[in-house]
Design an enzyme around this catalytic site. Structure first.
Site, PDB file in Angstrom:
ATOM      1  N   ASP A 306      91.226 -59.217  12.294  1.00  0.00           N
ATOM      2  CA  ASP A 306      91.688 -58.455  13.442  1.00  0.00           C
ATOM      3  C   ASP A 306      90.600 -58.573  14.500  1.00  0.00           C
ATOM      4  O   ASP A 306      89.424 -58.709  14.168  1.00  0.00           O
ATOM      5  CB  ASP A 306      91.918 -56.996  13.050  1.00  0.00           C
ATOM      6  CG  ASP A 306      92.382 -56.165  14.231  1.00  0.00           C
ATOM      7  OD1 ASP A 306      93.264 -56.643  14.968  1.00  0.00           O
ATOM      8  OD2 ASP A 306      91.866 -55.058  14.415  1.00  0.00           O
ATOM      9  N   THR A 308      89.732 -56.388  17.409  1.00  0.00           N
ATOM     10  CA  THR A 308      88.981 -55.199  17.771  1.00  0.00           C
ATOM     11  C   THR A 308      88.376 -54.549  16.537  1.00  0.00           C
ATOM     12  O   THR A 308      89.068 -54.254  15.564  1.00  0.00           O
ATOM     13  CB  THR A 308      89.887 -54.191  18.493  1.00  0.00           C
ATOM     14  OG1 THR A 308      90.511 -54.842  19.597  1.00  0.00           O
ATOM     15  CG2 THR A 308      89.088 -52.998  18.993  1.00  0.00           C
ATOM     16  N   ASP A 535      90.312 -52.695  10.667  1.00  0.00           N
ATOM     17  CA  ASP A 535      89.715 -51.371  10.763  1.00  0.00           C
ATOM     18  C   ASP A 535      90.697 -50.316  11.228  1.00  0.00           C
ATOM     19  O   ASP A 535      90.354 -49.135  11.308  1.00  0.00           O
ATOM     20  CB  ASP A 535      88.511 -51.392  11.716  1.00  0.00           C
ATOM     21  CG  ASP A 535      88.939 -51.606  13.171  1.00  0.00           C
ATOM     22  OD1 ASP A 535      90.033 -52.154  13.392  1.00  0.00           O
ATOM     23  OD2 ASP A 535      88.184 -51.210  14.066  1.00  0.00           O
TER      24      ASP A 535
END
Length: 780
Positions: A306, A308, A535
């Site tokens: 991912d 970010t 996250d």
């Protein structure tokens, strides 16, 4: 089910429970106890190492040997007991370290008590507590919604349905789900053992982890041996007893055969290697939730990231505000601030807006529109019917073209996250107020980490909900090759072939959570072993689907609960240490496994051979003790700790059998030859048995030398000391182990001949059988 939703106490929604009420409920045992531990208890660890089928066999054999009065043949129990102690110690040490990290990373929740918000540990929640749940948090126990601000919950862990469910006041929520949008005040109606899923330590349910490749192969070997050892042992005993009439000889010969078939050290070594790997990872502040995952991570050939919070730091800042009208900068920021305040979001984007410290727009809110991964937007509706939205321009701007679209694309190409702010009203054209440009920073360690992963044959793919142009820019900054091959998943039809997409593209933008999971599944269908780092709550479905998942701590409890590993220090460079630790475990276990299986193979074959002949087994347990210790037990303990970070070849049985089978056949040929020569020369049993175990030792050292490449000083020192101790044992310690001194005349020439023959015979068998035969077998 309905009575589960009835609150046990009429809790004041403004004050929550009082301290006295909490104390009473705690005393009554109405607490949210954590019933599923992330590691086994110490008694369970000791029990698992102590009460095994092989240990039961060892105990039975020890009792039978004791009955014969040949007490020196009980030496074999020494390594067994040491194995139990070492295995238990290593796993307990890893458990205690992991539990300490779990305490550091313990989930806390916001509760309302005595009219104040408090942070309370998961286990300290009590029945009827009022818990404030926000996006990304897990539902700690069953309850009902008392207040909601656009609360949406993902219950896929319970129902299998990936769609989020909007919750209204008095709707139920269950442990095992997590909040994907909005927030809500939940009154707990069932806690601890009474909760619906009873999985509080890992609130996001996940499938029972599959056994790793290594453990699956070892279990298969043990399963085959389980059905082999006992019948062969019984046949050998009755055949020998029937031929010789000696109960003691039959017991001692059978014991040597059966104990030889058990590769017990291999099971121990694998357990120790995995437990040591977990312990080493915890020293780097990496929380390990599954020992099997240590091996699986080492086999990952495709890592999905991912953007970010993983490639980037996730610390966002507003760099520019581009209003449509020159005098609307204040309006754009005021609306953005009001949206953040209304939705009560605390994610990185919301914090970047809050950092502007701009007073929010002064309007009354009639309805909150929480952020959703589906709409890519959040907002609110005023009491006058005006709808304000902030989100991805392509999703919320109706007429997205011309200079405005070009402006957004240029900003995205420059690496900014672009948010549009719009106002809508019934029967009035949508008004675009402006664009907000938000910058993120690539993690300093990212480029070096990705370069190393690429050099190790790990393919990198980025799966992000952001604009693909922005993602490509970030990927280039991070040094990820092939970033130009990107696709906007929002522009594709629902019936797209995900397996083709997974092969064709490297960067996937505007990906919805369920699309992330589909992409991972497609990669697996293409034959890849896939790891996923994330996250956020939008990564959870993909992390569940992946073979191995890694989460950054402190961003989303749902992501942390799903992950196999949690990076507590947000150190992205830890990926390299994790990868190498897994490879060390696999490669070292694979390397030394052949030494354990040599005796298993020759013991099975010799048992069959001597069952047919009906003669006494060629040696006794006590005689084999120094051989097992010096050619297998002690060297493998040290070799298992060696640094060995090459990518796993994925051919465990082939690599093992290329060494084990030729060595075992050498042993079989030599032992049969010694039996034949001894028979014609009328040698005593002591002479033939000593020569037999000496031959096994000589071949064992040949195999040890073969697996110890590349040679370094400490390995040569270890092998040299083992050989010297081996020779000294056969010269000076013969009485202890029931051996004949090898310098006894005229046998000394036979021993010298065995030493000279062992290495060329092993090399010949390895070339003919190991590399030309076993290397072509398709092992499953």
């Amino acid at each position: 089910m309905a009575d589960r939703l009835i609150p046990k106490t009429a809790t004041n929604l403004k004050t929550g429970l009082t301290a006295a009420q909490v104390a009473d409920k705690t005393a009554a045992g109405q607490t949210n106890v954590q019933i599923k531990k992330l590691s086994r208890s110490i008694p369970q660890i000791i029990g698992a190492n102590l009460f095994t089928l092989f240990n039961l066999l060892n105990l039975v054999i020890a009792i039978l040997i004791f009955m014969t009065g040949s007490y020196r043949n009980l030496f074999f129990m020494g390594p067994v007991l040491v194995n139990i102690v070492i295995g238990s110690y290593q796993e307990i040490r890893a458990k205690l370290r992991i539990d300490r990290l779990n305490m550091v990373n313990q989930q806390t929740l916001t509760v309302l008590r005595d009219g104040q918000s408090q942070q309370v540990a998961l286990e300290a929640l009590v029945l009827d507590d009022l818990v404030l749940l926000k996006r990304g948090e897990t539902v700690p126990a069953d309850g009902i919604v008392q207040q909601t601000t656009g609360l949406q919950v993902d219950e896929s862990g319970l129902t299998g349905e990936a769609d989020s469910i909007a919750k209204k006041s008095q709707d139920p929520v269950y442990s095992g789900s997590f909040v994907v949008a909005g927030q809500g005040l939940i009154q707990l109606t069932q806690v601890g053992l009474q909760s619906f899923t009873a999985q509080l330590s890992n609130a996001v349910s996940q499938k029972k982890p599959r056994l790793s490749v290594l453990l699956r192969i070892i279990n298969r070997i043990i399963r085959v041996l389980t059905y082999t050892i006992i019948p062969l042992g019984l046949l050998l005993f009755f055949r020998t007893y029937g031929k010789s009439g000696s109960f003691n000889d039959a017991i001692l010969g059978t014991a040597a055969s059966v104990i030889g078939m058990i590769p017990e050290g291999l099971v121990l070594l694998t357990s120790i290697a995995l437990a040591t790997g977990a312990y080493n990872l915890t020293k780097k502040r990496i929380l390990v939730r599954s020992l099997n995952a240590i091996e699986t991570l080492a086999r990952v050939d495709t890592l999905c990231l991912d953007k970010t919070g993983t490639i980037t730091t996730g610390q966002l800042t507003v760099k520019r505000v581009l209003p449509i009208a020159a005098d609307q900068v204040a309006t754009v920021t005021a609306v953005a601030s009001k949206i953040v305040a209304a939705t009560a979001e605390q994610n990185a984007t919301a914090q970047a807006i809050q950092a502007l410290a701009v007073p929010p727009l002064k309007v009354d809110v009639a309805e909150v529109l929480p952020f959703s991964s589906e709409t890519k937007a959040s907002g609110f509706v005023t009491t006058k019917g005006v709808r304000y939205l902030m989100g991805a321009p392509a999703f919320i701007i109706h007429d997205f073209h011309g200079p405005l679209k070009q402006q957004a694309q240029d900003a995205a190409a420059a690496g900014y996250r672009v948010l549009a702010v719009v106002a809508e009203q019934a029967q009035v054209a949508q008004e675009v107020l402006g664009l907000i440009l938000i910058a993120d920073q690539v993690r300093p360690q990212a480029k070096g980490t990705f370069d190393y992963l690429r050099s190790q044959g790990v393919a990198l793919k980025i799966i992000s909900g952001d604009d693909p142009v922005t993602v490509v820019n970030v990927a280039r900054q991070a040094g990820i090759e092939g970033a130009a091959a990107y696709v906007d998943m929002s522009s594709l039809p629902a019936e797209s072939d995900y397996q083709v997409l997974a092969q064709r593209y490297q960067v996937f933008g505007r990906v919805r959570p369920e699309q992330k999971a589909k992409l991972i599944k497609a990669m697996q269908a293409n034959g890849l072993t896939v790891g996923m780092t994330g996250d956020g709550v939008n990564d959870v479905l993909a992390m569940r689907q992946s073979d191995c998942s890694i989460a950054m701590a402190g961003e989303s409890e749902a992501a942390e609960a799903t992950a196999n590993f949690v990076l507590l220090d947000h150190n992205f460079e830890s990926l390299l240490f994790m990868l190498n630790e897994g490879r060390r475990v696999i490669n070292n276990v694979e390397r030394v496994a052949s030494l354990y299986l040599i005796k298993t193979i020759y013991s099975v074959v010799l048992s069959l051979f001597f069952i047919i002949l009906g003669t006494v087994y060629p040696f006794q347990l006590s005689q084999l003790t120094p051989v097992n210790a010096l050619t297998v037990g002690i060297p493998t303990f040290f070799l298992a700790l060696e640094p060995n970070y090459r990518p796993p070849a994925g051919r465990f049985m082939r690599n093992v059998m290329e060494i084990a089978a030729p060595a075992a056949i050498c042993d079989i040929l030599l032992l049969i030859g010694i039996s034949v020569v001894g028979h014609f020369n009328n040698w005593q049993y002591l002479a033939t048995s000593t020569m037999s175990v000496f031959a096994i030792g000589a071949i064992g050292f040949c195999a040890l030398l073969a697996i110890s490449r590349p040679y370094v000083g400490r390995k040569l020192l270890l092998i040299g000391l083992s050989i010297l101790t081996f020779l000294a044992t056969f010269i000076f310690s013969t009485t202890i182990f029931g051996l004949q001194a090898i310098l006894t005349w005229p046998y000394v020439w036979y021993y010298l001949g065995l030493l000279l023959l062992a290495w060329p015979l092993f090399l010949f068998m390895r070339e003919v059988l190991g590399r030309r035969v076993f290397s072509k077998v398709k092992w499953r």
